[in-house]
Design an enzyme around this catalytic site. Structure first.
Site, short mmCIF file in Angstrom:
data_model
loop_
_atom_site.label_atom_id
_atom_site.label_comp_id
_atom_site.label_asym_id
_atom_site.label_seq_id
_atom_site.Cartn_x
_atom_site.Cartn_y
_atom_site.Cartn_z
N GLY A 27 13.64 -4.44 14.73
CA GLY A 27 12.87 -5.42 13.98
C GLY A 27 11.54 -4.87 13.51
N HIS A 60 16.43 -14.27 20.99
CA HIS A 60 16.10 -15.37 20.07
C HIS A 60 16.70 -15.04 18.71
CE1 HIS A 60 13.12 -12.55 18.59
NE2 HIS A 60 12.57 -12.49 19.79
N GLU A 61 16.42 -15.91 17.74
CA GLU A 61 17.03 -15.77 16.42
C GLU A 61 16.70 -14.41 15.77
OE1 GLU A 61 19.42 -17.40 15.00
OE2 GLU A 61 19.22 -16.19 13.18
N HIS A 71 16.54 -11.48 17.27
CA HIS A 71 17.55 -10.52 17.76
C HIS A 71 18.90 -10.79 17.10
CE1 HIS A 71 14.84 -10.70 21.45
NE2 HIS A 71 14.87 -9.41 21.20
N GLN A 123 6.38 0.75 16.78
CA GLN A 123 7.55 1.25 17.50
C GLN A 123 8.58 1.83 16.53
OE1 GLN A 123 9.58 -0.84 20.93
NE2 GLN A 123 10.95 -1.58 19.35
N GLN A 154 8.21 0.97 30.29
CA GLN A 154 7.31 0.59 29.21
C GLN A 154 6.34 -0.54 29.59
OE1 GLN A 154 10.84 -0.39 26.66
NE2 GLN A 154 9.50 -1.94 25.79
O1 PAF Z 1 11.69 -3.64 21.25
C1 PAF Z 1 12.18 -3.78 22.38
O2 PAF Z 1 12.70 -4.85 22.77
C2 PAF Z 1 12.11 -2.61 23.36
O3 PAF Z 1 10.94 -1.87 23.17
C3 PAF Z 1 13.35 -1.71 23.30
C4 PAF Z 1 13.46 -1.03 21.96
C5 PAF Z 1 14.60 -2.52 23.57
C6 PAF Z 1 13.24 -0.61 24.36
O4 PAF Z 1 13.21 -1.14 25.64
#
Ligand code: PAF
Length: 283
Positions: free
Chosen positions: A147, A30-31, A33, A153, A57
Site C-alpha cells: 500500500g 481492513h479494507e 488490505h 517503506q 520492526q
Molecule cells: O506494512 C506492513 O504491514 C509490514 O511492515 C510488513 C510489510 C507486512 C512487514 O512486516
C-alpha cells in the site's frame, strides 16, 4: 483457502505455480488490505497473503505485545476476496534462531522520517520481507503488492528489489480511506471515539499543505520550512504530538529545495493520545 503454517508446506504448495502474487501483512486486516488482495488476484496465477506480526520492526516500548491479533476474522476476510493461500507462521517457524543476520537498508532512505523516530524499523521490515519473499518466491519470481500509505517503506523495498536483483515486481495500491478521509490502518482501532473524530485532521493538514504547494508551484515564493512548521503547530494546537509534517521529493524523500521541478509528496506522522498515525499525499 489453504493455510500454511510452515515454510515447507508453503513452498511445497507453491511449487505448482509460476507467478505468485503476494500481499504481506501483520493481520488485523481492513479494507485497505483487501483492496491489495484484489489487486494480487488479478496479477498472478495464485494469490498469497501472509499474517506475521514481526517483532523485529517494533522498538522496545512499542505495541508488539498488544498489536491486535484477529486471526479467525482475518481468515474470513481473506476468504471473502478469494485469497488462495495464507501463510501464517508462528515466531519459531519464521525465526527458529534469534534473527542475528539482518538487512541494513540505505541509511539515506531508512534513517530519515519513520527511521528517525523509529530507529531500526526498516531493518526489521526489510529483513522480514526478504525472508517472506524467500518463502513465497522459492520456485519462481512473481509480484508483491504494497500500500502507498507506507510510502517510505515502499520506496525502500523497491530499492531493495533492485539492489538485491530479486525477481519480484512490486506494485502499489492507493491508500484506502474512511469516508471522512482518515487513512485506514490496523492501529486506528486504538483510537477512542473522540480521537477517531479528531484523527481525520492529519489527512486534512496534509491536504491543505499539498493544496498550497499546487497553488504556489512555479511562483518561487513558497517557503517550505514555514509551511511545514505552521502545519505542525496547527496539529499541536489541537492536542496532537507531531513527529513530522514534511514536503519531500518522491524519488528519494530528500528535503525540497525548489517547488515545481519534480514530483513531491507530503508526509506526516503524529501521535494522538497513545496512537501514532502516519499518512501521505502525493502532490
Ligand atoms: O506494512 C506492513 O504491514 C509490514 O511492515 C510488513 C510489510 C507486512 C512487514 O512486516
Amino acid at each position: 483457502m489453504l493455510i500454511a503454517r510452515t515454510v515447507a508446506q508453503l513452498r511445497q504448495h507453491l511449487s505448482a505455480y509460476k507467478k505468485p502474487a503476494f500481499v504481506p501483512t501483520m493481520g488485523n486486516l481492513h479494507e485497505g488490505h483487501l483492496s491489495l488482495m484484489r489487486m494480487a488476484k488479478a496479477q498472478g496465477d495464485v494469490s498469497v497473503a501472509s499474517i506475521f506480526v514481526n517483532r523485529l520492526q517494533f522498538l522496545p516500548g512499542e505495541d508488539f505485545a498488544s498489536y491486535p491479533r484477529t486471526f479467525d476474522n482475518d481468515c474470513e476476510k481473506l476468504r471473502s476476496v478469494g485469497c488462495d493461500v495464507l501463510f501464517a507462521p508462528d515466531e519459531d517457524e519464521l525465526y527458529p534462531q534469534a534473527q542475528s543476520f539482518k538487512l541494513l537498508p540505505d541509511p539515506a532512505l531508512a534513517d530519515i522520517l519513520e527511521g528517525q523516530f523509529r530507529p531500526g524499523f526498516f531493518t526489521g521490515v526489510c529483513t522480514v520481507v526478504l525472508k517472506l519473499f524467500h518463502c513465497v518466491f522459492a520456485h519462481s519470481g512473481g509480484v508483491a503488492v504494497f500500500g502507498q500509505k507506507d510510502f517510505q517503506q515502499l520506496l525502500i523495498l523497491r530499492r531493495m528489489m533492485t539492489q538485491l536483483a530479486m525477481p519480484v515486481d512490486i506494485i502499489t495500491g492507493e491508500t484506502t480511506r474512511a469516508p471522512d478521509g482518515l487513512a485506514l490502518s490496523s492501529r486506528n482501532g486504538y483510537l477512542s471515539v473522540d480521537e477517531r473524530i479528531e484523527a481525520v485532521q492529519l489527512s486534512m493538514v496534509l491536504k491543505s499543505l499539498a493544496a498550497s504547494v499546487r497553488v504556489e508551484a512555479g511562483s518561487g515564493r513558497f517557503d517550505v520550512t514555514a509551511a511545514e512548521t505552521a502545519a505542525m503547530a496547527g496539529l499541536r494546537d489541537r492536542g496532537w504530538a507531531p513527529d513530522y509534517i514534511t514536503l519531500r521529493y518522491q524519488h528519494d524523500l530528500s528535503p525540497v529545495t525548489a517547488v515545481g521541478s519534480q514530483p513531491l509528496v507530503v508526509l506526516g506522522a503524529a501521535r494522538l493520545g497513545k496512537t501514532r498515525l502516519i499518512d501521505n499525499l502525493v502532490v
